[in-house]
Write a protein that holds these residues in place. Structure first.
Motif, PDB file in Angstrom:
ATOM      1  N   ASN A 100       8.885  -8.644 -13.934  1.00 18.38           N
ATOM      2  CA  ASN A 100       8.290  -9.961 -13.712  1.00 18.38           C
ATOM      3  C   ASN A 100       8.595 -10.926 -14.852  1.00 18.38           C
ATOM      4  O   ASN A 100       8.846 -12.121 -14.629  1.00 18.38           O
TER       5      ASN A 100
ATOM      6  N   LEU B 197      15.513  -5.755  -7.565  1.00 20.14           N
ATOM      7  CA  LEU B 197      14.093  -5.410  -7.580  1.00 20.14           C
ATOM      8  C   LEU B 197      13.894  -3.896  -7.546  1.00 20.14           C
ATOM      9  O   LEU B 197      12.998  -3.360  -8.197  1.00 20.14           O
TER      10      LEU B 197
ATOM     11  N   ARG C 238       6.041  -2.572  -8.322  1.00 20.67           N
ATOM     12  CA  ARG C 238       5.940  -1.972  -6.995  1.00 20.67           C
ATOM     13  C   ARG C 238       7.274  -2.136  -6.290  1.00 20.67           C
ATOM     14  O   ARG C 238       8.065  -3.008  -6.656  1.00 20.67           O
TER      15      ARG C 238
ATOM     16  N   ASP D 266       7.891  -3.566  -3.598  1.00 23.14           N
ATOM     17  CA  ASP D 266       7.997  -4.848  -2.913  1.00 23.14           C
ATOM     18  C   ASP D 266       7.537  -6.023  -3.764  1.00 23.14           C
ATOM     19  O   ASP D 266       7.462  -7.152  -3.274  1.00 23.14           O
ATOM     20  N   HIS D 267       7.203  -5.786  -5.048  1.00 23.60           N
ATOM     21  CA  HIS D 267       6.669  -6.863  -5.881  1.00 23.60           C
ATOM     22  C   HIS D 267       6.863  -6.498  -7.345  1.00 23.60           C
ATOM     23  O   HIS D 267       6.602  -5.359  -7.745  1.00 23.60           O
ATOM     24  N   ASP D 268       7.301  -7.475  -8.151  1.00 26.42           N
ATOM     25  CA  ASP D 268       7.584  -7.178  -9.561  1.00 26.42           C
ATOM     26  C   ASP D 268       6.397  -7.407 -10.488  1.00 26.42           C
ATOM     27  O   ASP D 268       6.505  -7.218 -11.700  1.00 26.42           O
ATOM     28  N   GLU D 269       5.215  -7.796  -9.933  1.00 22.76           N
ATOM     29  CA  GLU D 269       4.106  -8.186 -10.808  1.00 22.76           C
ATOM     30  C   GLU D 269       2.761  -7.590 -10.392  1.00 22.76           C
ATOM     31  O   GLU D 269       1.735  -7.914 -11.001  1.00 22.76           O
ATOM     32  N   LYS D 270       2.733  -6.736  -9.389  1.00 26.46           N
ATOM     33  CA  LYS D 270       1.489  -6.110  -8.962  1.00 26.46           C
ATOM     34  C   LYS D 270       1.507  -4.645  -9.368  1.00 26.46           C
ATOM     35  O   LYS D 270       2.508  -3.960  -9.236  1.00 26.46           O
TER      36      LYS D 270
ATOM     37  N   ARG E 146       0.005   1.087  -1.502  1.00 24.96           N
ATOM     38  CA  ARG E 146       1.002   0.306  -2.222  1.00 24.96           C
ATOM     39  C   ARG E 146       2.408   0.875  -2.076  1.00 24.96           C
ATOM     40  O   ARG E 146       3.398   0.165  -2.303  1.00 24.96           O
TER      41      ARG E 146
END
Length: 252
Positions: A63, A101, A115, A117-121, A143
């Motif tokens: 992130n 990613l 995660r 599917d997400h770089d900040e969660k 997740r």
């Protein structure tokens, strides 16, 4: 096969060099993977970028890599990201943004920063009383929804907390902890801290495909000149970073 796993270097080239030396002394690795957040922080962003560029490691985007690369340099930008952005060239920032990613680094082994599917969660963490702690198993399963069923090992960072979790009927989650930032304070609601508890640089090694033996996971804590890193942070006007680098805690 031995896979060395680095994460969350955050511009701390001194910690990175100590980890690389320790890895060499332990016999090296067949593959070394970088899980992102490589340069953000009031330390040595360009020197860290150049060292990693020379190593040419398989790397996923964190992130802070994304923020350094693309966030506007205004009053809303986080100070550590601005410090790195100002010291990298446009080409270097674009290289950060172009990192994937997720990355399959070996058969059945998937790497990502936070995660899939997400770089900040957070993947394996929850926030309790302002501290990161391990999340409930059901939350972790949710997740990971959508992850390739063939995946047997997940390599992730982001939380700066060393973790090893075997999901029943699912993959092993391996987070080696942070190479270069042993504690941080995140004011994003709900505000919380992450604290490794010592100033050591952390990394991991995964051993795979040894006949007759299960997969092996090791986490190492490497001493280095953290006082020099703390002085650099203090000179950059970040006393809270200096304290974290010296102690592994945010306060106390």
């Amino acid at each position: 096969m031995r896979i060395a796993v680095l994460a969350d270097i955050h511009g701390n080239v001194l910690a990175l060099e100590a980890v690389l030396q320790d890895l060499q002394q332990r016999g090296g690795a067949d593959l070394t993977v970088n899980l992102g957040d490589s340069v953000s922080g009031p330390l040595w962003p360009r020197e860290t970028f150049e060292r990693l560029e020379a190593l040419n490691l398989p790397t996923v985007r964190g992130n802070h890599d994304r923020r350094v690369a693309r966030d506007p340099a205004d009053d809303t930008m986080w100070a550590s990201d601005r410090y790195a952005q100002e010291r990298l060239t446009a080409a270097q920032r674009e290289t950060l943004f172009a990192q994937p990613l997720t990355l399959q680094v070996a058969p059945g082994v998937i790497a990502f920063h936070a995660r899939p599917d997400h770089d900040e969660k957070y993947l394996a963490d929850a926030i309790t009383d302002g501290q990161l702690v391990r999340a409930p198993l059901a939350a972790i399963r949710r997740r990971l929804k959508g992850l390739d069923p063939a995946c047997r090992i997940v390599l992730c960072g982001h939380s700066h907390r060393s973790e090893l979790i075997r999901i029943p009927g699912g993959p092993v989650i391996f987070n080696p902890g942070s190479v270069g930032c042993p504690a941080y304070d995140d004011s994003t609601p709900p505000a919380h801290v992450s604290e490794q508890g010592t100033p050591h640089a952390r990394y991991g090694i995964v051993g795979l495909d040894v006949p007759g033996q299960p997969d092996r996971f090791e986490i190492f804590a490497v001493d280095y000149d953290h006082e020099a890193a703390a002085r650099q942070a203090a000179e950059a006007g970040r006393p809270e970073w200096a304290h974290a680098l010296r102690t592994g805690f945010i306060s106390g």
